[in-house]
Write an enzyme that holds these catalytic residues in place. Structure first.
Site, short mmCIF file in Angstrom:
data_model
loop_
_atom_site.label_atom_id
_atom_site.label_comp_id
_atom_site.label_asym_id
_atom_site.label_seq_id
_atom_site.Cartn_x
_atom_site.Cartn_y
_atom_site.Cartn_z
N ASP A 63 0.81 -1.22 0.00
CA ASP A 63 0.00 0.00 0.00
C ASP A 63 0.84 1.27 0.00
OD1 ASP A 63 0.93 -0.49 2.58
OD2 ASP A 63 -1.04 -1.04 3.35
N ASN A 132 -7.79 -2.62 14.06
CA ASN A 132 -9.17 -2.88 13.61
C ASN A 132 -9.24 -4.09 12.68
OD1 ASN A 132 -7.99 -1.94 11.29
ND2 ASN A 132 -9.38 -0.21 10.99
N HIS A 134 -7.33 -4.58 9.94
CA HIS A 134 -6.97 -4.40 8.52
C HIS A 134 -5.67 -5.14 8.19
CE1 HIS A 134 -4.68 -0.34 9.36
NE2 HIS A 134 -3.82 -1.33 9.33
N GLU A 139 -9.68 -1.98 5.14
CA GLU A 139 -10.35 -1.64 6.39
C GLU A 139 -11.60 -2.50 6.57
OE1 GLU A 139 -8.58 0.03 8.22
OE2 GLU A 139 -8.16 2.07 7.61
C1 F6R Z 1 1.34 -1.30 6.11
C2 F6R Z 1 0.17 -2.15 6.26
C3 F6R Z 1 -0.63 -2.14 7.51
C4 F6R Z 1 0.22 -2.39 8.75
C5 F6R Z 1 -0.65 -2.37 10.01
C6 F6R Z 1 0.16 -2.60 11.27
O1 F6R Z 1 1.95 -1.49 4.84
O2 F6R Z 1 -0.15 -2.83 5.35
O3 F6R Z 1 -1.61 -3.14 7.41
O4 F6R Z 1 0.86 -3.63 8.64
O5 F6R Z 1 -1.29 -1.13 10.10
O6 F6R Z 1 1.00 -1.52 11.50
P1 F6R Z 1 2.05 -1.55 12.71
O7 F6R Z 1 3.06 -2.59 12.36
O8 F6R Z 1 2.66 -0.17 12.68
O9 F6R Z 1 1.29 -1.86 13.93
#
Ligand code: F6R
Length: 256
Positions: A63, A132, A134, A139
């Protein structure tokens, strides 16, 4: 789904790094799906220290924020450059990250999907999980069949990610993300989650129903998923003792 529970994030990261390193050694022209975020930082640090050959690998990131230039301090282009790509010998043309500034998002997304297919599909997809549920930026309520597309970030994600932006700087509201359907086509998914704040959503993703309210639960439909957790992130799993026993008694031929 294999659930690997380790005492600390450091040990769980090492287990995941070993899996990645093994793939890179066994298949030097593999295609990797990469994630950003705090969970991935130590993973990439350790991977860099392993001095592996990245010259034939191809990567696709999950992403990128819409509206952020690749040079923006909080873009995922910058994250990947600083945490990984500046330190390994991957050719620039083998790196694929969604373009947050593209003028034609649907066309860009369709091309991104085609490029993944042309690369032979993703051999190993790294995943973090949002509080959440994702994965990527899919989302809650994302279609479980979704493909790469624009998404609106949820208030929870914007709140979680606000810590990376300067005071007064607004966290982006939209992103381009691989879809859940895209992720489920990877040959192997490796999800990492550490910390107590991930415990509830991990328990729901792994042991709860498959539901778009928790996008990570879609991984239950994938034939090869590894979930690497520290003890805190695993603390709300009902079957955590069983998972530990299974891992400790893995037959030698199955060990990676
Ligand atoms: C980022 C992504 C998100 C993160 C998720 C966890 O490329 O795809 O799904 O993996 O938000 O983020 P952290 O590791 O910062 O808790």
């Amino acid at each position: 789904m294999e659930i690997i529970i380790q005492p600390s994030p450091e040990i769980a990261t090492t287990v995941a790094d070993r899996m990645l390193a093994r793939l890179i050694r066994e298949k030097p022209a593999a295609t990797l799906g990469l994630a950003t975020g705090g969970t991935m930082e130590p993973l990439y640090r350790e991977l860099v220290a392993m001095n592996l050959d990245w010259s034939r690998l191809t990567t696709f990131n999950l992403d990128e924020y819409v509206g952020l230039a690749p040079g923006h301090s909080q873009s995922y282009h910058t994250f990947m450059r600083e945490n990984l790509f500046a330190h390994v010998n991957i050719p620039k043309q083998n790196v694929n990250i969604p373009d947050g500034l593209t003028k034609n998002i649907p066309k860009f997304c369709a091309t991104y999907e085609k490029r993944i297919q042309a690369a032979g599909g993703i051999d190993l997809q790294m995943l973090g999980i949002g509080t959440n549920g994702h994965i990527g930026f899919n989302e809650p309520l994302s279609s479980l069949a979704s493909r790469t597309r624009i998404k609106t970030l949820s208030p929870k994600t914007r709140q979680d990610n606000a810590r990376f932006f300067r005071p007064g700087e607004e966290a982006p509201s939209h992103c381009i993300t691989m879809g859940i359907g895209t992720i489920l086509e990877s040959k192997h998914c490796l999800l990492l989650a550490f910390g107590k704040h991930k415990a509830r959503i991990i328990a729901q993703a792994v042991e709860g129903p498959v539901t778009s309210m928790n996008p990570a639960s879609a991984l239950q439909l994938h034939p090869k998923v590894t979930v690497c957790l520290d003890a805190a992130a695993a603390s709300e799993l009902k079957l955590k003792e069983y998972c530990r026993w299974v891992f400790d008694h893995k037959p030698g031929w199955q060990k990676s």
